[in-house]
Write a protein that holds these residues in place. Structure first.
Motif, PDB file in Angstrom:
ATOM      1  N   ASP A   1       0.830  -1.204   0.000  1.00 57.71           N
ATOM      2  CA  ASP A   1       0.000   0.000   0.000  1.00 57.71           C
ATOM      3  C   ASP A   1       0.864   1.254   0.000  1.00 57.71           C
ATOM      4  O   ASP A   1       0.581   2.219  -0.699  1.00 57.71           O
ATOM      5  CB  ASP A   1      -0.935   0.015   1.206  1.00 57.71           C
ATOM      6  N   ARG A   2       1.921   1.255   0.782  1.00 56.65           N
ATOM      7  CA  ARG A   2       2.821   2.409   0.810  1.00 56.65           C
ATOM      8  C   ARG A   2       3.500   2.606  -0.540  1.00 56.65           C
ATOM      9  O   ARG A   2       3.680   3.730  -0.985  1.00 56.65           O
ATOM     10  CB  ARG A   2       3.865   2.246   1.901  1.00 56.65           C
ATOM     11  N   LEU A   3       3.865   1.517  -1.180  1.00 57.62           N
ATOM     12  CA  LEU A   3       4.501   1.636  -2.491  1.00 57.62           C
ATOM     13  C   LEU A   3       3.545   2.251  -3.503  1.00 57.62           C
ATOM     14  O   LEU A   3       3.925   3.103  -4.298  1.00 57.62           O
ATOM     15  CB  LEU A   3       4.962   0.266  -2.996  1.00 57.62           C
ATOM     16  N   ARG A   4       2.276   1.808  -3.458  1.00 59.96           N
ATOM     17  CA  ARG A   4       1.290   2.359  -4.389  1.00 59.96           C
ATOM     18  C   ARG A   4       1.053   3.849  -4.147  1.00 59.96           C
ATOM     19  O   ARG A   4       0.958   4.637  -5.067  1.00 59.96           O
ATOM     20  CB  ARG A   4      -0.025   1.593  -4.287  1.00 59.96           C
ATOM     21  N   THR A   5       0.950   4.247  -2.895  1.00 58.48           N
ATOM     22  CA  THR A   5       0.632   5.644  -2.608  1.00 58.48           C
ATOM     23  C   THR A   5       1.856   6.547  -2.704  1.00 58.48           C
ATOM     24  O   THR A   5       1.740   7.695  -3.123  1.00 58.48           O
ATOM     25  CB  THR A   5      -0.001   5.791  -1.205  1.00 58.48           C
ATOM     26  N   GLU A   6       3.034   6.038  -2.342  1.00 64.67           N
ATOM     27  CA  GLU A   6       4.224   6.883  -2.367  1.00 64.67           C
ATOM     28  C   GLU A   6       4.993   6.749  -3.675  1.00 64.67           C
ATOM     29  O   GLU A   6       5.872   7.544  -3.969  1.00 64.67           O
ATOM     30  CB  GLU A   6       5.113   6.570  -1.158  1.00 64.67           C
ATOM     31  N   GLY A   7       4.717   5.701  -4.446  1.00 68.74           N
ATOM     32  CA  GLY A   7       5.240   5.577  -5.790  1.00 68.74           C
ATOM     33  C   GLY A   7       6.687   5.147  -5.930  1.00 68.74           C
ATOM     34  O   GLY A   7       7.215   5.128  -7.030  1.00 68.74           O
ATOM     35  N   GLU A   8       7.330   4.796  -4.842  1.00 69.58           N
ATOM     36  CA  GLU A   8       8.723   4.349  -4.963  1.00 69.58           C
ATOM     37  C   GLU A   8       9.103   3.500  -3.768  1.00 69.58           C
ATOM     38  O   GLU A   8       8.411   3.467  -2.755  1.00 69.58           O
ATOM     39  CB  GLU A   8       9.679   5.537  -5.079  1.00 69.58           C
ATOM     40  N   CYS A   9      10.214   2.822  -3.916  1.00 68.21           N
ATOM     41  CA  CYS A   9      10.726   1.956  -2.868  1.00 68.21           C
ATOM     42  C   CYS A   9      12.238   2.116  -2.815  1.00 68.21           C
ATOM     43  O   CYS A   9      12.892   2.199  -3.850  1.00 68.21           O
ATOM     44  CB  CYS A   9      10.364   0.513  -3.186  1.00 68.21           C
ATOM     45  N   ARG A  10      12.775   2.174  -1.637  1.00 68.18           N
ATOM     46  CA  ARG A  10      14.226   2.175  -1.447  1.00 68.18           C
ATOM     47  C   ARG A  10      14.552   0.938  -0.618  1.00 68.18           C
ATOM     48  O   ARG A  10      13.829   0.610   0.327  1.00 68.18           O
ATOM     49  CB  ARG A  10      14.689   3.418  -0.680  1.00 68.18           C
ATOM     50  N   ARG A  11      15.623   0.272  -0.981  1.00 67.89           N
ATOM     51  CA  ARG A  11      16.043  -0.900  -0.210  1.00 67.89           C
ATOM     52  C   ARG A  11      17.525  -0.777   0.057  1.00 67.89           C
ATOM     53  O   ARG A  11      18.331  -0.631  -0.857  1.00 67.89           O
ATOM     54  CB  ARG A  11      15.737  -2.190  -0.958  1.00 67.89           C
ATOM     55  N   LEU A  12      17.876  -0.830   1.307  1.00 69.19           N
ATOM     56  CA  LEU A  12      19.265  -0.833   1.743  1.00 69.19           C
ATOM     57  C   LEU A  12      19.535  -2.244   2.250  1.00 69.19           C
ATOM     58  O   LEU A  12      18.696  -2.814   2.950  1.00 69.19           O
ATOM     59  CB  LEU A  12      19.420   0.183   2.880  1.00 69.19           C
ATOM     60  N   PHE A  13      20.673  -2.821   1.889  1.00 69.44           N
ATOM     61  CA  PHE A  13      20.894  -4.194   2.330  1.00 69.44           C
ATOM     62  C   PHE A  13      22.317  -4.440   2.788  1.00 69.44           C
ATOM     63  O   PHE A  13      23.256  -3.735   2.415  1.00 69.44           O
ATOM     64  CB  PHE A  13      20.494  -5.202   1.246  1.00 69.44           C
ATOM     65  N   LEU A  14      22.443  -5.442   3.646  1.00 69.85           N
ATOM     66  CA  LEU A  14      23.727  -5.944   4.148  1.00 69.85           C
ATOM     67  C   LEU A  14      23.728  -7.433   3.845  1.00 69.85           C
ATOM     68  O   LEU A  14      22.806  -8.150   4.249  1.00 69.85           O
ATOM     69  CB  LEU A  14      23.812  -5.695   5.660  1.00 69.85           C
ATOM     70  N   ARG A  15      24.714  -7.907   3.124  1.00 71.46           N
ATOM     71  CA  ARG A  15      24.786  -9.317   2.726  1.00 71.46           C
ATOM     72  C   ARG A  15      26.076  -9.969   3.240  1.00 71.46           C
ATOM     73  O   ARG A  15      27.141  -9.363   3.212  1.00 71.46           O
ATOM     74  CB  ARG A  15      24.807  -9.452   1.198  1.00 71.46           C
ATOM     75  N   GLY A  16      25.934 -11.195   3.682  1.00 74.21           N
ATOM     76  CA  GLY A  16      27.098 -12.002   4.017  1.00 74.21           C
ATOM     77  C   GLY A  16      27.915 -11.489   5.181  1.00 74.21           C
ATOM     78  O   GLY A  16      29.133 -11.672   5.210  1.00 74.21           O
ATOM     79  N   PHE A  17      27.275 -10.853   6.161  1.00 71.64           N
ATOM     80  CA  PHE A  17      27.987 -10.384   7.341  1.00 71.64           C
ATOM     81  C   PHE A  17      28.141 -11.571   8.287  1.00 71.64           C
ATOM     82  O   PHE A  17      27.180 -12.041   8.880  1.00 71.64           O
ATOM     83  CB  PHE A  17      27.223  -9.239   8.007  1.00 71.64           C
ATOM     84  N   VAL A  18      29.348 -12.093   8.394  1.00 73.22           N
ATOM     85  CA  VAL A  18      29.618 -13.277   9.207  1.00 73.22           C
ATOM     86  C   VAL A  18      30.212 -12.836  10.541  1.00 73.22           C
ATOM     87  O   VAL A  18      31.211 -12.120  10.574  1.00 73.22           O
ATOM     88  CB  VAL A  18      30.559 -14.263   8.485  1.00 73.22           C
ATOM     89  N   VAL A  19      29.552 -13.261  11.615  1.00 72.60           N
ATOM     90  CA  VAL A  19      30.013 -12.945  12.964  1.00 72.60           C
ATOM     91  C   VAL A  19      30.266 -14.239  13.723  1.00 72.60           C
ATOM     92  O   VAL A  19      29.689 -15.280  13.413  1.00 72.60           O
ATOM     93  CB  VAL A  19      28.977 -12.084  13.727  1.00 72.60           C
TER      94      VAL A  19
END
Length: 153
Positions: free
Chosen positions: A29-47
């Motif tokens: 619903d937010r995507l439809r009303t705001e018209g965009e999406c941002r995605r920030l990601f962290l991959r393969g963080f091994v602890v």
């Protein structure tokens, strides 16, 4: 928590990968009303985490892989190529390290939930996906893990 549904989401012309297709109706619903999406990601963080419930896991660390996707509300103004105008992803690594360094964690579910809570405390974050996986549990598997997707109400 908002119930999840399986769906195909398009954000600014690109398709969200299959492993995260199941975003909630609230995020859609937010995507439809705001018209965009941002995605920030962290991959393969091994602890190295002190995690587990079995006797052979207590008192020693295990390698845990952590992947995080943050779904962000649209920016309030122009980015202007300045870090203060975006969400600085350094906080994700720092918060995960802090959670892991606090001490023993029994379950991957507990770890993933704590990471999700921390991420959702940021104003810019409207949704989060956290996946944790122990890398050295079984010789015949690359990993065993847990994943959570949450959207702010």
């Amino acid at each position: 928590m908002v119930p999840l549904q399986f769906c195909r989401v398009f954000c600014g012309g690109w398709a969200v990968p299959d492993d995260i297709d199941f975003l909630s109706r609230s995020l859609n619903d937010r995507l439809r009303t705001e018209g965009e999406c941002r995605r920030l990601f962290l991959r393969g963080f091994v602890v190295d985490a002190n995690i587990g419930i079995f006797d052979h896991e207590i008192g020693r660390t295990q390698r845990v892989n952590i992947d995080v996707d943050l779904y962000l509300r649209p920016f309030n103004g122009p980015i202007d190529d300045h870090i203060d105008n975006v969400l600085d992803y350094d906080f994700v690594r720092a918060e995960i390290k802090e959670i892991v360094e606090k001490g023993h964690i029994n379950l991957q579910e507990t770890l993933a939930e704590a990471i999700a809570d921390t991420c959702l405390n940021r104003d810019q974050v409207i949704g989060v996906r956290v996946a944790t996986s122990k890398l050295d549990v079984y010789l015949d598997c690359t990993a065993v893990g847990y994943e959570i997707v949450r959207v702010k109400k």
